[in-house]
Design a protein around this motif. Structure first.
Motif, PDB file in Angstrom:
ATOM      1  N   ASN A  55       0.563  -1.202  -0.131  1.00 30.22           N
ATOM      2  CA  ASN A  55       0.029   0.174  -0.054  1.00 30.22           C
ATOM      3  C   ASN A  55       1.019   1.044  -0.106  1.00 30.22           C
ATOM      4  OD1 ASN A  55      -2.743  -1.771   0.145  1.00 30.22           O
ATOM      5  ND2 ASN A  55      -1.883  -2.363   2.202  1.00 30.22           N
ATOM      6  N   TYR A  56       1.648   1.150  -0.021  1.00 28.41           N
ATOM      7  CA  TYR A  56       2.960   2.430  -1.163  1.00 28.41           C
ATOM      8  C   TYR A  56       3.024   2.939  -2.279  1.00 28.41           C
ATOM      9  CZ  TYR A  56       5.566   1.091   3.854  1.00 28.41           C
ATOM     10  OH  TYR A  56       6.162   1.291   4.196  1.00 28.41           O
ATOM     11  N   PRO A  57       2.382   4.173  -2.266  1.00 31.06           N
ATOM     12  CA  PRO A  57       2.293   4.788  -3.599  1.00 31.06           C
ATOM     13  C   PRO A  57       3.446   4.896  -4.407  1.00 31.06           C
ATOM     14  CG  PRO A  57       1.940   6.232  -2.206  1.00 31.06           C
ATOM     15  CD  PRO A  57       2.673   5.014  -0.925  1.00 31.06           C
ATOM     16  N   PRO A  58       3.244   4.615  -5.637  1.00 21.66           N
ATOM     17  CA  PRO A  58       4.215   3.881  -6.609  1.00 21.66           C
ATOM     18  C   PRO A  58       5.481   5.095  -6.769  1.00 21.66           C
ATOM     19  CG  PRO A  58       1.370   3.817  -8.426  1.00 21.66           C
ATOM     20  CD  PRO A  58       1.433   4.478  -6.849  1.00 21.66           C
ATOM     21  N   LEU A  59       5.253   6.704  -6.655  1.00 25.06           N
ATOM     22  CA  LEU A  59       5.619   7.765  -6.818  1.00 25.06           C
ATOM     23  C   LEU A  59       6.952   7.395  -5.402  1.00 25.06           C
ATOM     24  CD1 LEU A  59       3.623  10.380  -7.928  1.00 25.06           C
ATOM     25  CD2 LEU A  59       5.058   9.463  -9.664  1.00 25.06           C
ATOM     26  N   ILE A  60       6.401   7.031  -4.260  1.00 24.49           N
ATOM     27  CA  ILE A  60       8.301   6.845  -3.746  1.00 24.49           C
ATOM     28  C   ILE A  60       8.279   5.640  -3.811  1.00 24.49           C
ATOM     29  CG2 ILE A  60       7.759   6.152  -0.911  1.00 24.49           C
ATOM     30  CD1 ILE A  60       5.128   7.431  -0.292  1.00 24.49           C
ATOM     31  N   ALA A  61       7.744   5.004  -4.784  1.00 24.21           N
ATOM     32  CA  ALA A  61       8.874   3.165  -4.516  1.00 24.21           C
ATOM     33  C   ALA A  61       9.111   3.545  -5.487  1.00 24.21           C
ATOM     34  CB  ALA A  61       7.669   1.975  -5.053  1.00 24.21           C
ATOM     35  N   LEU A  62       9.596   4.470  -6.247  1.00 21.72           N
ATOM     36  CA  LEU A  62      10.646   4.657  -7.441  1.00 21.72           C
ATOM     37  C   LEU A  62      11.393   5.190  -7.474  1.00 21.72           C
ATOM     38  CD1 LEU A  62       8.050   6.425 -10.682  1.00 21.72           C
ATOM     39  CD2 LEU A  62       9.450   3.948  -9.946  1.00 21.72           C
ATOM     40  N   PRO A  63      11.961   5.822  -6.010  1.00 20.10           N
ATOM     41  CA  PRO A  63      13.540   6.699  -5.840  1.00 20.10           C
ATOM     42  C   PRO A  63      14.088   5.359  -5.521  1.00 20.10           C
ATOM     43  CG  PRO A  63      10.897   8.246  -4.669  1.00 20.10           C
ATOM     44  CD  PRO A  63      10.935   7.167  -6.048  1.00 20.10           C
ATOM     45  N   LEU A  64      12.979   4.355  -4.305  1.00 20.40           N
ATOM     46  CA  LEU A  64      13.797   3.187  -3.568  1.00 20.40           C
ATOM     47  C   LEU A  64      14.636   1.982  -4.925  1.00 20.40           C
ATOM     48  CD1 LEU A  64      11.277   3.139  -1.217  1.00 20.40           C
ATOM     49  CD2 LEU A  64      13.369   3.955  -0.881  1.00 20.40           C
ATOM     50  N   PRO A 117      -3.321  -0.073  -7.716  1.00 20.67           N
ATOM     51  CA  PRO A 117      -3.471   1.322  -8.336  1.00 20.67           C
ATOM     52  C   PRO A 117      -1.796   1.350  -8.375  1.00 20.67           C
ATOM     53  CG  PRO A 117      -3.243   1.481  -5.727  1.00 20.67           C
ATOM     54  CD  PRO A 117      -3.649   0.046  -6.620  1.00 20.67           C
ATOM     55  N   THR A 118      -1.642   1.966  -9.768  1.00 18.67           N
ATOM     56  CA  THR A 118      -0.563   2.163 -10.384  1.00 18.67           C
ATOM     57  C   THR A 118      -0.169   3.105 -11.072  1.00 18.67           C
ATOM     58  OG1 THR A 118      -0.635   1.360 -12.806  1.00 18.67           O
ATOM     59  CG2 THR A 118       0.080  -0.567 -10.406  1.00 18.67           C
ATOM     60  N   LEU A 119       0.153   3.724 -11.880  1.00 20.96           N
ATOM     61  CA  LEU A 119       1.446   5.289 -12.590  1.00 20.96           C
ATOM     62  C   LEU A 119       0.114   5.263 -13.342  1.00 20.96           C
ATOM     63  CD1 LEU A 119       4.624   5.656 -11.870  1.00 20.96           C
ATOM     64  CD2 LEU A 119       2.539   6.675 -10.689  1.00 20.96           C
ATOM     65  N   PHE A 120      -0.075   3.744 -14.204  1.00 21.40           N
ATOM     66  CA  PHE A 120      -1.090   4.364 -15.187  1.00 21.40           C
ATOM     67  C   PHE A 120      -2.546   3.810 -15.254  1.00 21.40           C
ATOM     68  CE2 PHE A 120       4.003   2.927 -16.407  1.00 21.40           C
ATOM     69  CZ  PHE A 120       4.330   4.352 -16.535  1.00 21.40           C
ATOM     70  N   SER A 121      -2.096   3.053 -13.974  1.00 24.63           N
ATOM     71  CA  SER A 121      -4.218   2.804 -14.132  1.00 24.63           C
ATOM     72  C   SER A 121      -5.005   3.359 -14.522  1.00 24.63           C
ATOM     73  CB  SER A 121      -4.316   2.167 -12.700  1.00 24.63           C
ATOM     74  OG  SER A 121      -3.320   1.375 -12.081  1.00 24.63           O
ATOM     75  N   ALA A 122      -5.000   5.004 -14.654  1.00 25.89           N
ATOM     76  CA  ALA A 122      -6.515   5.115 -15.001  1.00 25.89           C
ATOM     77  C   ALA A 122      -5.937   5.592 -16.016  1.00 25.89           C
ATOM     78  CB  ALA A 122      -5.873   7.448 -14.548  1.00 25.89           C
ATOM     79  N   TYR A 123      -5.337   4.580 -17.075  1.00 26.24           N
ATOM     80  CA  TYR A 123      -5.387   5.355 -18.352  1.00 26.24           C
ATOM     81  C   TYR A 123      -5.168   3.391 -19.340  1.00 26.24           C
ATOM     82  CZ  TYR A 123      -2.151   9.000 -16.267  1.00 26.24           C
ATOM     83  OH  TYR A 123      -2.420  10.117 -15.798  1.00 26.24           O
TER      84      TYR A 123
END
Length: 317
Positions: A55-64, A117-123
């Motif tokens: 349940n972490y947002p993808p934008l937080i995961a990307l730097p890691l 939910p992912t960065l591209f789920s809405a598209y």
């Protein structure tokens, strides 16, 4: 049918081109045949999918993801520079270690992201918008790497790949340049894996197998295509072209590196377009690795007959 082929090819091209940029950094800029990428690609997908399921947002995961990829590349450089293990063997060892690490991170062989939910789920239902978004991401990375190659750090990285001893005579610690260059390369590959996982909806522990061959195939195809265009341009406009960039700062830009980056993007598109066409014509998915290997062999063998033979003799693939 043609639109469908182009849509699929462009989506795959833009996401995998980030990994090919990483190959440009290691194989071309640093002359370091890094095989860690098969493991760091999966590492990126493993870290991102595990964090999304937690349940972490993808934008937080990307730097890691980028940090994890950088650490994997740095480990390979440590084995090579500090323990004296060859470049290829160092990459193979870290790639093997990453397989177990990726399993530990994921907790199982594969993770589904279809209902998360992912960065591209809405598209998901708008393929044209996805292509634009993926293209924007790829171009941003291309511009950032092109800018890096123009900086003092980029100059030292490129110089280290060409002649390490010359850089050392300038009082520069080349070990840290290798840590930086190979770390950035694997960070890009890991980010590519993270983006691919979000697009395909799952992460698998074996998803990175053969990535190095796929990336090399794309890069070689792109280099051959760009070289052919340049040859045609010189032949057609040989007597009409005026060098407007002579004696200007523009002529001092690292055009060879910029050309390699564009070759990576172009080659990724052509590679996935060829693969898509072959699949439509009846090629079995199980034969994709065979087809990719043949493409690499043909690409290298053809270029060995041309002016690039010295590059291959020196050890650059």
């Amino acid at each position: 049918m043609i639109i469908s082929l182009l849509d699929i090819s462009l989506q795959q091209c833009f996401l995998y081109s980030i990994a090919v940029y990483g190959i440009v950094v290691s194989f071309r800029m640093m002359n370091f045949p890094d095989l860690t990428v098969d493991g760091s690609f999966t590492l990126g997908g493993a870290v991102l999918s595990s964090m999304i399921t937690a349940n972490y947002p993808p934008l937080i995961a990307l730097p890691l993801v980028a940090v994890a990829g950088f650490a994997a590349g740095s480990a390979t450089v440590f084995l090579n520079r500090k323990l004296g293990i060859s470049k290829i063997l160092s990459g193979i060892l870290i790639m093997m270690v990453l397989y177990s690490i990726n399993l530990r991170i994921m907790g199982k062989a594969n993770i589904s992201l279809l209902r998360l939910p992912t960065l591209f789920s809405a598209y998901d239902t708008d393929d044209a918008l996805k292509v634009l978004i993926f293209g924007g991401i790829s171009v941003v990375f291309l511009i950032c790497l092109a800018y890096l190659s123009m900086t003092r750090l980029g100059l030292f990285i490129r110089a280290t790949g060409d002649n390490e001893f010359m850089v050392q005579t300038q009082g520069v610690n080349t070990d840290w340049l290798f840590y930086t260059g190979i770390g950035v390369s694997n960070a890009l590959v890991a980010l590519s894996g993270a983006f691919v996982v979000q697009n395909q909806g799952f992460a698998d522990v074996n998803m990175g197998i053969g990535l190095i061959i796929t990336a090399l195939a794309a890069l070689i195809i792109g280099e051959s295509f760009i070289a052919a265009l340049v040859s045609i341009k010189k032949f057609v406009f040989s007597k009409k072209t005026i060098d407007i960039f002579s004696n200007t700062k523009i002529s001092l830009l690292p055009w060879s590196t910029i050309s390699e980056l564009f070759s990576a993007l172009t080659g990724a598109f052509l590679y996935f377009l060829i693969i898509s066409i072959c699949l439509r014509l009846g090629l079995a998915p199980t034969d994709l690795k065979l087809a990719t290997g043949i493409l690499v062999i043909l690409g290298i063998s053809v270029r060995l007959r041309g002016p690039m033979v010295e590059t291959y003799v020196r050890g650059r693939l």
